[in-house]
Each structure stands twice: as C-alpha cells, then as structure tokens.
Design a protein around this motif. Sequence first.
Motif, PDB file in Angstrom:
ATOM      1  N   SER A1379       0.812  -0.962  -0.226  1.00 45.29           N
ATOM      2  CA  SER A1379       0.205  -0.004   0.025  1.00 45.29           C
ATOM      3  C   SER A1379       1.029   1.164  -0.261  1.00 45.29           C
ATOM      4  CB  SER A1379      -1.080   0.023   1.132  1.00 45.29           C
ATOM      5  OG  SER A1379       0.347   0.357   2.495  1.00 45.29           O
ATOM      6  N   ASN A1381       0.110   5.249   0.887  1.00 45.03           N
ATOM      7  CA  ASN A1381      -0.484   6.377   1.370  1.00 45.03           C
ATOM      8  C   ASN A1381      -0.262   8.037   1.694  1.00 45.03           C
ATOM      9  OD1 ASN A1381      -2.046   4.831   1.762  1.00 45.03           O
ATOM     10  ND2 ASN A1381      -2.072   4.256   3.772  1.00 45.03           N
ATOM     11  N   ASP A1383      -0.146  11.176   3.358  1.00 49.86           N
ATOM     12  CA  ASP A1383      -1.461  12.198   3.953  1.00 49.86           C
ATOM     13  C   ASP A1383      -0.514  13.383   5.059  1.00 49.86           C
ATOM     14  OD1 ASP A1383      -3.050  10.110   4.712  1.00 49.86           O
ATOM     15  OD2 ASP A1383      -1.956   9.452   6.062  1.00 49.86           O
ATOM     16  N   ILE A1401      -6.164  13.218   3.791  1.00 50.59           N
ATOM     17  CA  ILE A1401      -5.885  12.771   2.763  1.00 50.59           C
ATOM     18  C   ILE A1401      -5.211  13.052   1.555  1.00 50.59           C
ATOM     19  CG2 ILE A1401      -6.457  10.440   1.007  1.00 50.59           C
ATOM     20  CD1 ILE A1401      -8.548  10.027   3.898  1.00 50.59           C
ATOM     21  N   GLN A1404      -4.446   7.345  -1.917  1.00 48.39           N
ATOM     22  CA  GLN A1404      -3.689   6.826  -1.016  1.00 48.39           C
ATOM     23  C   GLN A1404      -4.259   5.414  -1.765  1.00 48.39           C
ATOM     24  OE1 GLN A1404      -7.496   5.295   1.015  1.00 48.39           O
ATOM     25  NE2 GLN A1404      -6.604   6.574   3.266  1.00 48.39           N
ATOM     26  N   CYS A1405      -3.286   4.949  -1.573  1.00 46.89           N
ATOM     27  CA  CYS A1405      -3.157   3.410  -2.316  1.00 46.89           C
ATOM     28  C   CYS A1405      -3.409   2.163  -1.943  1.00 46.89           C
ATOM     29  CB  CYS A1405      -2.145   3.354  -3.353  1.00 46.89           C
ATOM     30  SG  CYS A1405      -1.503   1.695  -4.318  1.00 46.89           S
ATOM     31  N   ARG A1406      -4.448   1.583  -2.054  1.00 48.61           N
ATOM     32  CA  ARG A1406      -4.299   0.132  -1.175  1.00 48.61           C
ATOM     33  C   ARG A1406      -5.335  -0.312  -1.650  1.00 48.61           C
ATOM     34  NH1 ARG A1406      -5.583   1.686   5.321  1.00 48.61           N
ATOM     35  NH2 ARG A1406      -4.341   3.422   5.261  1.00 48.61           N
ATOM     36  N   LEU A1409     -10.528   1.174   0.410  1.00 50.73           N
ATOM     37  CA  LEU A1409      -9.810   2.427   0.084  1.00 50.73           C
ATOM     38  C   LEU A1409     -11.322   2.710   0.594  1.00 50.73           C
ATOM     39  CD1 LEU A1409      -9.846   3.148  -3.635  1.00 50.73           C
ATOM     40  CD2 LEU A1409      -7.855   3.266  -2.016  1.00 50.73           C
ATOM     41  N   TRP A1412     -14.967   7.236  -0.810  1.00 55.02           N
ATOM     42  CA  TRP A1412     -14.506   8.409  -1.646  1.00 55.02           C
ATOM     43  C   TRP A1412     -15.737   9.645  -1.939  1.00 55.02           C
ATOM     44  CZ3 TRP A1412      -9.421  10.401  -2.238  1.00 55.02           C
ATOM     45  CH2 TRP A1412      -8.766  10.012  -1.911  1.00 55.02           C
TER      46      TRP A1412
END
Length: 1429
Positions: A1379, A1381, A1383, A1401, A1404-1406, A1409, A1412
């Motif tokens: 992942s 992220n 922040d 945020i 984000q990349c997981r 999520l 949104w």
Amino acid sequence: MLESYVTPILMSYVNRYIKNLKPSDLQLSLWGGDVVLSKLELKLDVLEQELKLPFTFLSGHIHELRIHVPWTKLGSEPVVITINTMECILKLKDGAQEDHESCGSSSTNRSTTESMKSAVKPRRVQQSASPDPDLPPGYVQSLIRRVVNNVNIVINNLILKYVEDDIVLSVNITSAECYTVDEFWDRAFMDISATDLVLRKMINFSDCTVCLDKRNASGKIEFYQEPLLYKCSFRTRLHFTYDNLNSKMPSIIKVHTLVDSLKLSISDQQLPMFIRIMQLGIALYYGEIGNFKDGESEDLICHSKDMLGNITGVEDETSSVMQYPTQYINQDPYLHQDDDQQQGWVSWAWSFVPAIVSYDDEENDSSGTSDGTALHQQKSQSLKDPIISIGFYCTKATVTFKLTEMQAESSYYSPQKVKSKEVICWEQEGTTVEVLMKGEHFFDCQIGFVGCQAMCLKGIMGIKDFEENMNRSEEEAYFFNCGENLSAKGMTYLTNSLFDYRSPENNSIRAEFILDAAHHKETYTEIAGMQRFGAFYMDYLYTMESNSGKVSGNQQDLSSAKSEDFGSVQEMSTKSLIVGPVNLRLDSSAVHRIMKMIVCALEHEYEPYSRTKPDIMDGNKTMPSSEEVASLEEYIPTRLTTFTVLKCTIIIPVAEFNLLDHLMPIIMGEKNLSGLLNATSFQPLRPLPSIRILVDKVNLEHSVPMYAEQLVHTVSSLGQPSDNLLHYCYSHCYLKIFGFQAALTSLDSKGLYCFPVPVIPSFSTAVYGKLIKFPKYWTKRAHVPLTEYIFELPNLTIQATRAQTLLLQTIYQSWCHPVGNVSSVAVNEALLNEVFQTSGVKSKNPLPTLEGSIQNVELKYCGTSLVKCASGTVGSIKICAKAPGDGGKEKLIPLIQGPSDTRDLHSSKWLNESRKPESLLAPDLVAFTIQIPQYMDYCHNSGAVLLSSVQGLAINVDPVLYTWLIYQPQKRASRHIQQQSVGTVPLGVSVTRKKEDEASVGSAPLARQQSNQASEYASSPVKTKTVTESRPLSLPVKTMLNSSESCRSPEERMKEFIGIVWNAVKRLTLQLEVQSCCVFLPNDSLPSPSTIVSGDIPGTVRSWYHGQASMPGTLVVCLPQIKIMSAGHKHMEPLQEIPFVVLRPILEEGDAFPWTISLHHFSVYTLLGQQMTLNLVEPMGCTSTLAVTSQKLLASGPESRHSFVVCLHVDLESLEIKCSNPQVQLLYELAEITSKVWNKIQRKGMLYQSSIYTETVTGPVPPSSPVKSSVGTAPPDTSTYSPSADVGTTTEGDSLQGGDDSPFSDSITLEQTTSNIGVSSGRVSLWMQWMLPKITVKLFAPDPRNNGTEVCVVSELEDLSASVDMQDVYTKIKCKIESFNIDHYRNRPGGDWQSGHFEGIILQCRKKLLPWGRFLVSGAIWRCVPFLY
C-alpha cells in the motif's frame, strides 16, 4: 766441551728445515764461530707439518743465512742468526678437509694423537743422546739456558705471498729483529734468576708493506694497485713468566704490539679481494675450511707437541723463535681490524703454544707407557696450560677508499697505469685488540676504540661535491662520528699492556688474570668497557667447564661426539658489542659514497668458502636414551650475542642530488641499464631541511644453540619433547628500542641546525622473533611453530601541521624519485619559514596541528608446517587537532576516539542521561586472530579462520580538518638548484589577491584561477584551455595517474577480482563483530572543554549541547553494529592463542556459506542550537543471509573457470525518515563546505604535491582518459561531474557512451557487469531478495499563513518486497508494494497533531479504500499542492 753441547742444538735446527746440508761441513764452520750459507731451499713438508697451517707452501727459500757464535764470550754475548731475504709463497690447501687427519677437521680421536707422539719420540731421544752419554754438569746446563735465552734473530727482507683465485696478497718486511731486553725494555744480556723468574724480549719490525693485487688467468699481474699498507713500522714486546728456575715452559706469556700510525688504502678493485680475505679468516676460525675448528670448541692441544725445540732441556730457547708467529699474528688481524678476524689467527696461534713451549709431561711418558691413561694425561696437561695474553694497540688508524680509472700510457709495452681518486675516509683513534686464553677452557677477546669518524673526499659519480675549489668546511665533510677524542680521553686504551708504565709487569709485580666466567662478567661490564674506550667495545668470551672431572684432551665437536660425552662438558660463548654515542648524517654525498662501496664490493665472482650442507634426512632415527635426554635437559651449550647502541643521532636531509637509480639495481641484483653519467656542477643547498632521528638506546640479543644439528636431530626424534628442550632448538632474537624520537630541522648556510620541530615524540618498542633450526626435521610435527614473531608498541604519537607533512613529503620524494643527473629539488621558502619559525616572533595565523596516538599494540605471528596465523590487539586510537584559540590559548579539538562507548548513541536520549566517563579498563579497540593454511589447494587442510571484534569508534569531522588539508604555501619564492626553463611562475598575482582567491573559492573569475594554476602546470607542454577541461572537478586523481592500467577491460579485472575473492572465502570460517561507529559532522569547530577528559568526543558534544549557547549545527550519523557469522560456527573469543583449532573446521569448498549478516541501530539525527535534536532516520537494522555455491567448468582456455550461484536475502526493519527545514539547511551547508574543500584540493593537485613528477600527471591526456575533449567529442557539461556526487561516479549515459575504454565503465549497471563476467569467467547466476515491512517519510514545515502552526506530510509504503533473478538467458525483476499513502497533518502550539483538510488525505493506494464520496477528489489534491512544496 761447550761446543759438544751447543753445536748439535744449532745443527738440529738448521738440518731440520733446510734441504741438502752436510752436517760435517756445518760443524766445521760453526766451530770457527761464523757460518754463511747461501741459496737454501726450505723443507716445505716439514714446515707445513709443524706449523699446522691450513695452507700449503708453493715455494720457500732463503737467500743467505749467517750464524755467529762468540765462543769465547758465550756467557755475555748473544748468538746472532741473520737471514737475508727469505721468500715464501702459500696457498690454501686443496680440499683442506681431507688433508691431515692427524688433527682431523673436527673429530680427532685420541689414538692419532698418541701415535703421533710415539712417532716423534724416537727422533728426539736419539738427538738428545747424541754427543755425550754423560749428563752435563749444572753450570753447563745453566750456561746453555743463558745462550738460548739470549739468541738474537735478524731477518732482512722477509717476503710472504698468498695466492688464491685471482688474488695475490704479499707482505714485505724490510727488517725484523728479535733480541732480549732488561726491565726498561733496553737491549741487554739477561737470564732468569731465582729472584726474578721473568724473561723479556723485543721484536722491532720496520717498513712493513702489504700489497693486494689481481692476477690474470696466466698468473701475471697486469697492473699494480697501490699498496694496502705502505712502510708501516711497529714494535712488539714479549714477556715470559716462569714458575721456577727449572720450568721447561713459561706459565704466563704476554705478546703485545704497538703501532703509532696505520694508514690503509683500499681501491674499488681491492675491496672484493679484501673482503674475500676477511671471509677466509672467519671461515678458518669457525672451522668451515682447514683442518682445525675454532678456538672456541676445538683442541689446539692435539697439535703435535714438537714444533721447534724438542731437545730436552732447551725448550725455552724456542721462545726466541716466536718472532715468526707473532709477526704473523700481529700482521693480519690489525690490517683488517674487524671483529671476527683476530680469533681466526689467534686460534691458529694457539697451536704454537704447545709447540713453542713444550710440555714436560712428554718426558714422563717416555718411560714407554705411551698408552698411559688418558685421564692422567689430561690432568697433567690442564695443570700446565700457560696463560697467554696477546695484545695489539694502535694509536691512530685511517682507512681510505679510492675509485680507480685506467690511464693509457705512451709506450705500447709499458704496463697500464691506474689513476685513483679518494672518495671516503675512516679515521679511528686508540684501538685495542686483546686476547687472553688458558688452554681450551678459557678464551676471551676484547676489542675497543676510543673514537672514530668518517668523511667524504673529492667527488663521486661525476658530481664534484667536495673538490678543493668548493671551499666546503670540514664539518660538512664529516658525516659520521662516534666516541671521544684521544687527547681528551688519555691513554686508557693502553691500560695494563706492556706499553703502560703502570702495568704490573713494568713494576716487577706478578700480574693477576681473571679466568672465571662469572668473575669476568662482573669485572668487564658494558659501563667499564665504555669508560675505557668510549666509541666501541666488544667482549667475546668462550669457556668450557667439565662437570664430570674429565675433559677430553682433544675436545670433539658434539656432532661427532659419542652419546656418552653429552653433558660431560659445559660450553658457553657470549659476545657483547656496545657502540657509544653515534652521530650519522645521511646526506646525498655520504649515501652515494656508501652505496658505491657496496656496489664495488659486490663486483666479483668468488665461490663461498662454506656451503650449507643439504639437510640429509636419515631415515634410521635412533631414539635417544633417557640419560642423554636428562643430560640435555641439564645443560645445552648456546652462543649468545648482545649488541647495544647508546645515544644515536641520525640526520636525513633532502637529497641534494640523486643518482641512486644507477646504483640500486646492481645492489638488488639486477643489471645496471641506466646510461652514462655526465659531470655536473654542484651547488650545496642551503637552508637544507632534514629529518633528525634520536634514539636513546637500541638493544639486540641473539642466541643460537652451538651444535644445532645434533640437538635438533635428538629432540625431533623424541615423542613429547619438553618445552625447555624445544626452546633451545630455535635461534632467538630480541630487539628493543628505547626513546626513539623524530623531528624536523634545517641546516643554514653557517652550518648550524635550527631548533628542531618535533614530529614523533619519544616512544619505545620491542620485537621478538624465533626461528627453528633445520626445519626439515620438523615437517611431521604440525603443532611445532617453525617461526614466531611478537611485536609490542606501548605508545606512539605523531604530530604535524600540514606544512610539516609537505616538507616531509619533499624530503621523501627527493630520495625516492631520481630524475636525470641532478635532481632539481625546489624547496619552497614560504614553507620553510612556516615550519621553522624564528624564535620569539609570533606568526600571524598559526596553523592547526594534527596529533594522532595509538596505544598498546601487540601483534603476534606464528607459522607451522601446516598453517600461518596471526593475532593481535590495538588498545586505542586517538586523533585530535590543536588549533590557535582566542586569547592566545590553544584549543584541543578531538577528531577520532576509539574505543568509545557508542552503544546508546543511536538515539538522542543519551544527551539527557548521565554518561559514565571512559574507563581505563575499556576493552581493546581491535582484537583479531587469523589463520590461513600454508597450501591453499591442499585438500585435507581445514580452511582459513578469521575472528575479529572492533569496539565503538567516535569520529568528529571537524572543519579544522579542512583548514589543515587545504593549507598551501605561497608559490612565489621557490629556490631551485637548477632553474627550470619551462614556463616559470608568473609573479603578477599579488599575495593578497591570492588570499582573496582562497577565500572566495567558488566565485573567483576564471582568469584568476588560471593564473593560480600556471604554477601547478608549469612543466606541462600542453596549454590548458579551461579549468574544467584540464582537470574535471570530481575525477579521482588515481585514474589520471594510472591511466595506463586502464587498458585492461574492466570485465577482465572484475573477473580476476571475483576469482581472488572466491578463493579467499570459499572455506573461510568468519566471525566478525563491529560495534557502532558514530560520526559527528559539525558545521563549526567543537573544541573540547577543559572540564572533561581530553579527547572524549561524545562528552565534548554533550557539554556543548547543554552548556554552550551557540552549539554549532551537527549532523550525527550512527553507523550500524555489524555481526557476520559463517555457517555452523559457534562464537569464540576473538583473541586466541595461536595456532588454534576451530570446533567445526570447514573441509569442503563452499561449506562456510550461508553467512548470516545482521546490522542493528543505524540512525541519523541532527543537533541544533537551544538543545534541539531532530531525527532524520530513526534507528533501524536488518538481517541478511548470503549463500554462494560454485562449480568448476571445463576449461575452455588455459585456466579453469568457475560458475557461481549467488543468493542474497535481506530482511529490513521498518524505516522511518523525518525531515524539516533547519535540517535541510544544515545538510546543504555541510555539503557546500565539503565540495568547496574538495574542489580546492582538486584544483591545487594537493594529493600529489610534488615538484618532481608533475610532468607525468599533466602531460598530454591519453585517449583512454574520461575527458572526452581530448578524443575529439564535445567537452562534457560540467553538470555531469556534480561536486556533491560521489567521487568517480558519472551519470549513466555518459559512462555508456565512453564504452569499454573509459575507466569508469565498470560502474555502468549491475546487470551489464555481471553478464559480462558471466561470459568471461564462466557463468554467474544471481538471486537477490529484499523484504521491507514499512517505509515512513515525514516532512515538517511551519505553516506560512498561520503563525505558530506546523504542518507535516507523511507518506507510508507498506510491505515492500523486491527480487532480482539473473541467469545466463534471462533476467527477472519483481517488485511488490502492498500500500502507498500520503497524508498531511497540522498542529497548534501546545496541541496535538490533527488531520489536515479532507481528513488529511493526499494520496491513497491500498486494497480497501476509504469512502471517497464525501468530497471532491481533484479539489482535495489541488488544495494540498502547497504542502508538497
């Protein structure tokens, strides 16, 4: 009546040595009172047999012999024997070992001595019985004794020649006369009386000349050399003391010779011959040739007892004939006053003793019991051994060494003439050589002289440095002196000699002699010797004591002794040499002369006298009996040598000229290839900078077993020899040096040395070594060390400013880089003024001094037949800088300190905790043990072992270090011996401008930099266009110097390197522990406050952190602790007793793998003012496993290749990086300082500071150079060589276009390199895997809009893994990130961190999520752009 007694005595002599005489004629003319015999041939065989020399006579004849007998006044006038012109030619015996078993080379057996005696007896009996059967009445006997005691012998023109190989040594004495004297040494007719049992004689030698010439193959001397010794006269006094009137031989014999002036001259052609003759003396002494062995262990009593006067009752007379031996004894030893010679001749002289003054036990034996018990014989002999004292004294001696050259003569037939030129002269005052011996049980030789000095003369090798027209002072010519002045010292060298009016003999007192080893050593100490002499003293003592009451009369060499003789005789030999205060100046003149002498000495092709016998291993080893071993345990004879030098001063100046490349190759055994020398003008260099070395005392001890082969043979055949026996099978050597110190000094034009500037303060050190004798016997014993060395250094400190190191470098280079005929060493005056400041004048800006000290170094090396091993410890290392501080005080800045307790420095907590001071009991900084098999390819050997531990180290990279590094003396005032014609230094640039130039390094305009460089490149034939082109900023100097090496392709070098490394590690048991090393990089100096222990770096940093207001910004890099263990190895102490055994030795290749490598506590943080610490990299570590396997491929070429499989697995701990503005600023400042210094060093070329070989560096750039402009391509953009980038790395594109020629193409990419290696050295398969659980990067900054608010951007990557798999046919790379992220947060003063806008945020990349839907994505990212900046 008288005639009937006297005539046969004289006849027996003449008849015995002279051929073809009719006794009747002789008798008739004798009775007339005068005999004249002409052209007599000597009986050479009789002479040889009786003289017992290791020489044979080639010829011997007497021109005229006169005998005058005053029959009417026999009681008051001497019989005179005159020899006019006697000539003898000798040569060494062929196969001297086989000759003369009568006294066999080292193992006489008693029976031969006995049989010789019985052979001699009949003749003597018949002679003594000839004229009158009745014994003469008492008064006749006393009259005969008076006649014999007063015989005068005169020899006019005595010629002795010795020939060997191409050597002809001839001794010519114009006249020698021997006569009897009274107690005032005046000629008189004397006799022994009951009140005065003393007889004195005198021998005068006048005009003694010694020549040494070379003959050609036909035996003819083509041209005559100057004589070694010319017309030298000396006088000898003989003193005999008898026990009673009827003694057949004296109990004390003293023979002392005095020479007032001795002038030796040796030419370059005579030197090898002279050394050869000295070697002959040593070889004879040690019994390596000839038929008797040294006076030390052998028997000279085995020489037959009947040399000259064997007629009973007249033995005393022969003392008068002693003139021949004494002349010989005294002839040669002092010619080569060398420490070993005398004993050769002296031991030979021993053989005269029994002969000249025969024992009367022969009469006891004549009763027919010639096989009387050996014991009785020995007892009677040992009672009658006379005490013999031989002395040689010389008031002043000089030895001159000359170089010769041929001169063509006008006439064709006349012999070639030789012109010689003196180059070096040795003068010596007050020389003494004294020998005292009694039988074979005591032998002592003392040699000493009061003072000596050596001087240079004329010129050498075409350089006329001391010709008359140079007007050099005497002090400059003397380069060596030792000891004292004879005039100041007095006549101490004559003490107790027959020439000393205070000696007992000259005051009619019986002399006392010390004949006991213990008493001798108490009396003749080093101090006593130096008080008597002052320059040199040697005492050589040999004693032989019998502990079983029987000493074999002909003491045998142990090697041939029967086993029962072991231990019955205790022998001991000690030599102690001591040299007084020595001053030696090794300037060019002296060094070239000494080297030239060595070259001349090596120019010969003589076979050595003694060849070491090949070790013949006899298979049938007999086990020695327990009694033998017990007697060996009790006593083993050894030879001990001690050598001491007191107060030694050595001065090594800059080489004023250097032609050593003409001499060194010959000394190293190569042929001389350099061309002819041209004569050049010479101008002495003043001031002359020099290194001055002082040593308080050097002590060298060496001990070796006397009969090594016999001993080793016995001990090596024992199953478990004791440590004591093993100890004696080695030769041991101890070297101790006390008070060694070095300083820089300078000789001015008045000939005075300025006050020395210390570089190495006084320190002491010791080395011990032992070597086993006859290693062939020990090959089966793997545990017995064959060699062992131990080195100890308690403390060594070196201190120097940069100016001093530059001066040392100049001195070193002037000696090590010979150029042309005369080196043009330029000594920079500004540099000299900086190093040697005038006393009382304060310099404007004193330079910082670096001082490094190393303590408690102990190293040990040991080699057995299977392994070589070494172990050692280094106690501590400290380096600090002393810089001028405020108010004239010196400030101390610690730079390196080890060991230092760095265990808790990885987090900044330690700054606030109490820290224990460094204890004195801290462990050693480095401890290691390494063991390597002797034969790497030997399959049964276990592999190598390396155990090592390194304690913590604290390093402070202080800016004062940069100040030290970039010091550069001003260039304008250089003084050359020879002005260089190429591009001289432009003097346009003023000094002040130069200073500005140094201050503003980066900003100076190009033109000014150019002018500064002109001096650097003065000798370059190529005009430099721009700075960057002529030397790119971050090119390492090495590549420019070694551009010739880069013709081999990097692949080949890499291939070779991998092969070497693999061979080293494939069977290596490795255990390595390195504690953390903590590096502090402050942007301003951190001097150590006076309150803490000097040199404690963490303590210094902490006291600044707490106490000082303005703590300089400091970057702290804490390098990780490292632990590496090879497979299956259990932890051991790193310091082992060597040789040692590992629990699990590695036998197969590759069994040492996999290695476990673990790193812990790596961190980086910054310390800023006001007690602020900010972390950059939080503490982290990793564990990794490295495995390598290899198979041999079938060789395609000549060498076999390996294929490798390398696997590397790395598990990293999570990594957290934090960064903020002040930290970036600090990093920028540090990088800028470093790059400026680096550029400066680059531009000045300081890494090779030399006026001598700049030509090679800055010549035309070779095509393989990375500077592309020289090849013809466009000049590279300077950004390619970014100053902050690592030295020597370039951008990838650039190095690729360089292709294989570029020295940098080995940094292309891992893939290319390894694939290339795969092609050339077999195959390489590579598999690597990294695992990283988490990376966190936090960036902090103040919020510009809201005061007091901080913002922070956090990016996190979780579960990273990467693997690379490289095979011959493919390469596969896998990367995985779980992942990613980004922040952002903000905080209020005093508040906690809170998420920023849009819940903080940015990215984000997981897998799952956040929802949104609540806000607009694009807006969120756009609003956060400012934070990213």
